[in-house]
Design a protein around this motif. Structure first.
Motif, short mmCIF file in Angstrom:
data_model
loop_
_atom_site.label_atom_id
_atom_site.label_comp_id
_atom_site.label_asym_id
_atom_site.label_seq_id
_atom_site.Cartn_x
_atom_site.Cartn_y
_atom_site.Cartn_z
N GLN A 9 -2.78 -8.62 3.81
CA GLN A 9 -3.38 -9.01 2.59
C GLN A 9 -3.75 -10.61 2.54
O GLN A 9 -4.61 -11.00 1.85
CB GLN A 9 -2.36 -8.81 1.45
CG GLN A 9 -2.54 -9.10 0.06
CD GLN A 9 -3.55 -8.26 -0.56
OE1 GLN A 9 -3.48 -7.07 -0.24
NE2 GLN A 9 -4.50 -8.99 -0.96
N THR A 13 -7.21 -12.24 1.39
CA THR A 13 -7.42 -13.22 0.28
C THR A 13 -8.12 -14.40 0.78
O THR A 13 -8.86 -15.01 0.23
CB THR A 13 -5.91 -13.73 -0.04
OG1 THR A 13 -5.28 -12.37 -0.51
CG2 THR A 13 -5.87 -14.52 -1.13
N LEU A 29 1.25 -13.31 -3.82
CA LEU A 29 1.78 -11.95 -2.84
C LEU A 29 3.24 -11.70 -3.39
O LEU A 29 3.99 -10.88 -2.94
CB LEU A 29 1.88 -12.23 -1.26
CG LEU A 29 0.73 -11.84 -0.80
CD1 LEU A 29 -0.88 -12.73 -0.97
CD2 LEU A 29 0.98 -11.79 0.67
N SER A 178 -4.95 -2.32 -4.71
CA SER A 178 -4.61 -3.15 -3.42
C SER A 178 -3.02 -3.00 -3.43
O SER A 178 -2.68 -3.46 -2.65
CB SER A 178 -5.13 -4.23 -3.75
OG SER A 178 -4.79 -4.96 -4.88
N THR A 189 -7.11 -6.85 -6.17
CA THR A 189 -7.46 -8.09 -5.74
C THR A 189 -8.93 -8.71 -5.97
O THR A 189 -9.20 -9.70 -5.97
CB THR A 189 -7.22 -8.33 -4.27
OG1 THR A 189 -7.68 -7.41 -3.40
CG2 THR A 189 -5.60 -8.35 -3.76
N LYS A 215 1.38 0.12 0.06
CA LYS A 215 1.05 -0.68 -0.95
C LYS A 215 2.07 -0.53 -2.01
O LYS A 215 1.89 -1.11 -3.24
CB LYS A 215 -0.23 -0.08 -1.59
CG LYS A 215 -1.42 -0.19 -0.63
CD LYS A 215 -2.78 0.21 -1.10
CE LYS A 215 -3.87 0.17 -0.13
NZ LYS A 215 -5.13 0.80 -0.75
#
Length: 257
Positions: A9, A13, A29, A178, A189, A215
């Motif tokens: 993740q 990002t 997060l 996500s 996201t 997830k």
């Protein structure tokens, strides 16, 4: 969230938003800044990003494989591939001949489309990977929503896609995400996809969230919907027990693949 999922993740990002501070990554997060620093140190050691003062940035295009830059869809497709296929297969079992289903964007939906072969159904989607998978299947009536092409993400987006969604109706939506927060909220996201996901929810009688255990719990920049908008969640045994309990308490049927 497992460390590997969290680090994946972080990389997504950074690729989407550019260089980011530790504090910003921690907020997105939902973890401590110390955790983010440890993750950045590990990713830096693995050669996947560059540490900068107070944060991190992705490697330059000359330092990473061109496929990672040009096709993030292909990269994400390799993450937890077995779990994605398991939930996709379980979700496909729910679909019966004669149904009209709506498929969201994402790599898990591509796997779900693969398991729909052999069924006489109608599929509505903005997912170009789903279109590629099903376009030669004569038993499946395939409706491709219009819109602007996001080539790197194999999807169609924009006001044209939203307008088209207002003209269709499906018995069942298979929704991607996500991440699912601890309270059962569905997050995403990719901001440009959020309005489409909400429009898809309105266009279907039943909403089935399809997401592997990596997830749960998860994060995202924007809230797509709450657990009250979900009817079924299909996931794997590795999904966070507390998050699953929150969904069940909201009267969501949780199916473990």
């Amino acid at each position: 969230m497992l460390p590997q999922s969290r680090r994946e993740q972080i990389l997504r990002t950074l690729r989407a938003d550019g260089p980011s501070e530790v504090r910003s990554l921690a907020d997105k997060l939902g973890v401590s800044q110390a955790t983010i620093r440890r993750d950045l140190e590990q990713l830096d050691a693995d050669g996947k990003l560059t540490r900068v003062y107070g944060g991190a940035m992705t490697l330059s295009s000359g330092d990473i494989d061109s496929e990672d830059v040009d096709d993030p869809f292909a990269e994400v497709a390799t993450e937890r591939a077995e779990d994605k296929d398991a939930v996709a297969r379980a979700a496909a079992v729910m679909v019966q001949d004669g149904e009209t289903v709506l498929l969201d964007i994402g790599t898990t939906m591509h796997r779900l489309a693969h398991h729909l072969h052999g069924k006489r159904i109608t599929v509505i989607t903005s997912n170009l990977a789903v279109y590629d998978e099903l376009r030669d299947d004569a038993d499946i009536e395939l409706v491709l929503l219009g819109g602007m092409v996001r080539r790197r993400y194999h999807s169609l987006v924009g006001f044209l896609t939203e307008d088209n969604l207002r003209q269709v109706h499906a018995g069942r939506l298979f929704l991607g995400t996500s991440g699912v927060r601890g309270d059962g909220a569905v997050m995403d996201t990719t901001l440009v996809e959020v309005p489409l996901k909400r429009a898809m929810i309105k266009a279907a009688d039943q909403v089935v969230l399809v997401a592997d255990g990596g997830k749960f719990p998860g994060v995202g920049v924007a809230r797509v919907c709450g657990p009250d908008d979900l009817d079924v969640v299909v996931t794997t045994a590795s999904a966070d027990p507390a998050t699953r309990l929150a969904l069940q308490e909201a009267e969501v049927d949780v199916v473990t693949a």
